[in-house]
Design a protein around this motif. Structure first.
Motif, mmCIF file in Angstrom:
data_model
loop_
_atom_site.group_PDB
_atom_site.id
_atom_site.type_symbol
_atom_site.label_atom_id
_atom_site.label_comp_id
_atom_site.label_asym_id
_atom_site.label_seq_id
_atom_site.Cartn_x
_atom_site.Cartn_y
_atom_site.Cartn_z
ATOM 1 N N SER B 63 37.363 12.022 -18.763
ATOM 2 C CA SER B 63 36.054 11.785 -18.123
ATOM 3 C C SER B 63 36.113 11.062 -16.786
ATOM 4 N N SER B 68 35.451 14.617 -8.471
ATOM 5 C CA SER B 68 34.004 14.752 -8.244
ATOM 6 C C SER B 68 33.591 14.076 -6.949
ATOM 7 N N THR B 69 32.544 14.610 -6.320
ATOM 8 C CA THR B 69 32.016 13.950 -5.131
ATOM 9 C C THR B 69 30.972 12.904 -5.492
ATOM 10 N N ASP B 73 32.578 6.395 -11.482
ATOM 11 C CA ASP B 73 31.750 5.759 -12.501
ATOM 12 C C ASP B 73 32.386 4.415 -12.878
ATOM 13 N N TYR B 76 32.497 3.395 -16.575
ATOM 14 C CA TYR B 76 33.588 4.068 -17.282
ATOM 15 C C TYR B 76 34.921 3.375 -16.978
ATOM 16 N N TYR B 101 28.607 16.521 -11.438
ATOM 17 C CA TYR B 101 28.014 16.570 -10.099
ATOM 18 C C TYR B 101 26.610 16.002 -10.203
ATOM 19 N N ASN B 102 26.272 15.107 -9.288
ATOM 20 C CA ASN B 102 24.945 14.473 -9.293
ATOM 21 C C ASN B 102 24.641 13.893 -10.678
ATOM 22 N N HIS B 103 25.677 13.336 -11.295
ATOM 23 C CA HIS B 103 25.588 12.640 -12.589
ATOM 24 C C HIS B 103 25.240 13.570 -13.751
ATOM 25 N N ASN B 105 26.895 15.871 -16.339
ATOM 26 C CA ASN B 105 28.263 16.002 -16.812
ATOM 27 C C ASN B 105 28.469 17.351 -17.515
#
Lengths: 261, 279
Positions: B63, B68-69, B73, B76, B101-103, B105
């Motif tokens: 995770s 990712s852009t 996190d 996490y 992307y953009n939170h 998942n």
């Protein structure tokens, strides 16, 4: 050609069935066309989330039956893209979804069964606290008893049912047909993780629910007894409260016994 | 003995907790799925600590979403750090991919384009994560099912470059190399020959599902013969590397998985004997 951010947005949109702009960025070849390649990811997304719902809500699945479960899972996945880091939390909104979405909203016991399953999951991996013992309670001098306060183990939850959801859950769990859904008197259930690390539950009597609530609200023993006066005869209060205190300690429900200063 | 060599291990799975504790199998180490233990407490924690007392461990995550852009996190990462401080693994790893992307998942290991922009992006994040956790970080090659038109290099060049610039290591999943080679039509051996041995610190072995036109990395079967062959080739190329078997679905009894690990051990012994004779 889009940069990395745009590429990920388009890919994400594809997984969520919003558009297929991403397909312009995928290499097509005769071995396997780009749409089949993209579909592998889209299918995996849906399958993974569906497995998560099945795993976390096995009894709800049995209650719904295969066809209705599929309908529910497909619609939930469509309306609830995952915002969780862990799949452990993906179904947190399921009780609310069942409560508000047709055709499930017309069978309110469904939302309750899913909420009960989530309560059990929460208890399963709640924080590991130490547990107070009967000896800890016995070691407290009599004159300090009125000031006794309790902290409950982090896994302890109260589940409140308006329907016979827990009875239905039990029946299905044991592969029996559930009773017909009945809305009855509100029933409170204590859910916790026992010392053997297994999740357990037990119905609460009216008095034990009041007693639990008052202790949980940081009342001391004297205050709890005072509250109980309105519900049970005065001469039974000592025996009753002792019975529950010993029971709770034996079940491992109490983390700490302190004296209100 | 090289401090980075742990021997032959298995993925620690819930189904095997009791077996491992009761029988204390002759296994050199376990790899845990970090996310399985990022909970407050209960059964997973109990068994993790009990088993850790007897075996070295490494942490493997799904995770981190290193490509990712979205911003990293940090919640996490804090949980990952807490777990690492708790069980003191030899190293930690995750996949060279993005998951959100953009939170939102996907809970999947999604591919990156193999280009300079992605390298720069991932390198910065790997440096940050490795520094934050304070342990060697291994990046795993994922199985992939598509190629982006703006990829500018081969996957092995991409992963080498990231390892070199970020100062991390590579977790080489032999099954993933096979799966991607079949899906994209490249040579799995070319892939292994392209990976710089300097960065390889761990092997994964696993099973897959073969659908004829394509292969999916399902971790729900025994290791297939072509993957065993590729493993032999990898041993020749990379020498002694910590090796483990991942099994995530249709999990067999522990003894069966242990027997599969013994096959890996036997193959390694055979290859090293051949090497010793030749030298």
């Amino acid at each position: 050609m889009p940069g990395l951010t745009k590429l990920q947005q388009q890919f994400s949109d594809y997984l969520l069935s919003r558009n297929d702009e991403i397909s312009a960025c995928i290499v097509d070849d005769e071995r396997l066309n780009k749409h089949t390649r993209l579909e592998i990811y889209k299918n995996a997304y849906a399958i993974r989330l569906k497995i998560c719902i099945e795993t976390d809500h096995p009894v709800l699945g049995k209650y719904l039956g295969d066809k209705l479960f599929e309908t529910m899972a497909d619609d939930y996945i469509k309306k609830h893209p995952s915002h969780c880091t862990s799949l452990r939390d993906y179904c947190n909104d399921l009780p609310g979804y069942l409560d508000k979405t047709e055709p499930f909203t017309s069978t309110p016991i469904l939302a309750e069964i899913s909420a009960f399953e989530r309560t059990m999951l929460d208890a399963f991996d709640a924080y590991d606290d130490k547990r107070a013992t009967v000896e800890d309670l016995k070691s407290i001098k009599a004159n300090k008893w009125p000031s006794i306060k309790l902290d409950f183990h982090s896994s302890v939850r109260v589940f409140t049912a308006n329907w016979n959801s827990v009875e239905s859950w039990q029946a299905l769990k044991n592969d029996h047909a559930p009773p017909g859904a009945i809305k009855g008197t509100q029933q409170h259930w204590l859910v916790w993780r026992g010392v053997d690390l297994l999740t357990q539950f037990k119905s609460l009597t009216n008095e034990s629910y009041i007693m639990f609530n008052r202790f949980e609200s940081a009342d001391n023993y004297a205050d709890v007894c005072e509250t109980l006066l309105a519900h049970v005869p005065e001469d039974t209060i000592s025996e009753l409260t002792l019975k529950y205190l010993f029971e709770w300690l034996n079940y491992g429900l109490i983390k700490n016994i302190s004296i209100d200063s | 003995m090289d401090n980075d060599y742990l021997g032959f291990g298995l993925g620690l799975r819930i189904d095997h907790f009791q077996d491992v504790l009761e029988t204390r199998p002759d296994i050199d180490w376990f790899e845990i799925l970090s996310e399985n233990f990022m909970v407050a407490g209960g059964k997973p924690h109990y068994y993790l600590h009990a088993i850790r007392e007897h075996y070295p461990m490494v942490m493997h995550g799904v995770s981190l979403s290193i490509g990712s852009t979205d911003p990293i996190d940090t919640d996490y990462l804090k949980q990952l750090k807490r777990l690492a401080d708790d069980i003191e693994p030899k190293w930690f790893s995750d996949h060279l991919c993005w998951t959100s992307y953009n939170h939102i998942n996907s809970h999947d290991l999604l591919p990156l384009p193999y280009n300079e922009e992605a390298i720069n992006h991932v390198v910065e994040r790997v440096k940050f994560v490795q520094e934050y956790i304070g342990l060697t970080f291994l990046l795993e090659n994922v199985s992939s099912y598509l190629t982006f038109t703006n990829s500018e290099m081969e996957e092995w060049e991409f992963i080498n470059e990231i390892a070199k610039r970020a100062g991390c290591k590579i977790l080489l999943d032999i099954n993933n190399v096979y799966v991607s080679a079949r899906n994209h039509g490249f040579s799995a051996k070319d892939y292994l020959l392209g990976i710089d041995p300097e960065y390889v610190q761990q092997f994964h072995l696993a099973g897959h599902s073969d659908f004829g036109d394509y292969v999916i990395d399902t971790h729900d079967h025994d290791i297939a013969d072509p993957v065993w062959e590729l493993y032999r080739f990898a041993l020749k190329r990379f020498g002694q590397v910590s090796t483990m078997i991942e099994r995530d679905d249709h999990i067999p009894p522990f003894k069966d998985l242990y027997a599969e690990l013994c096959i890996a051990k036997k193959i390694a012994e055979e290859e090293f004997k051949k090497y010793a004779r030749a030298n």
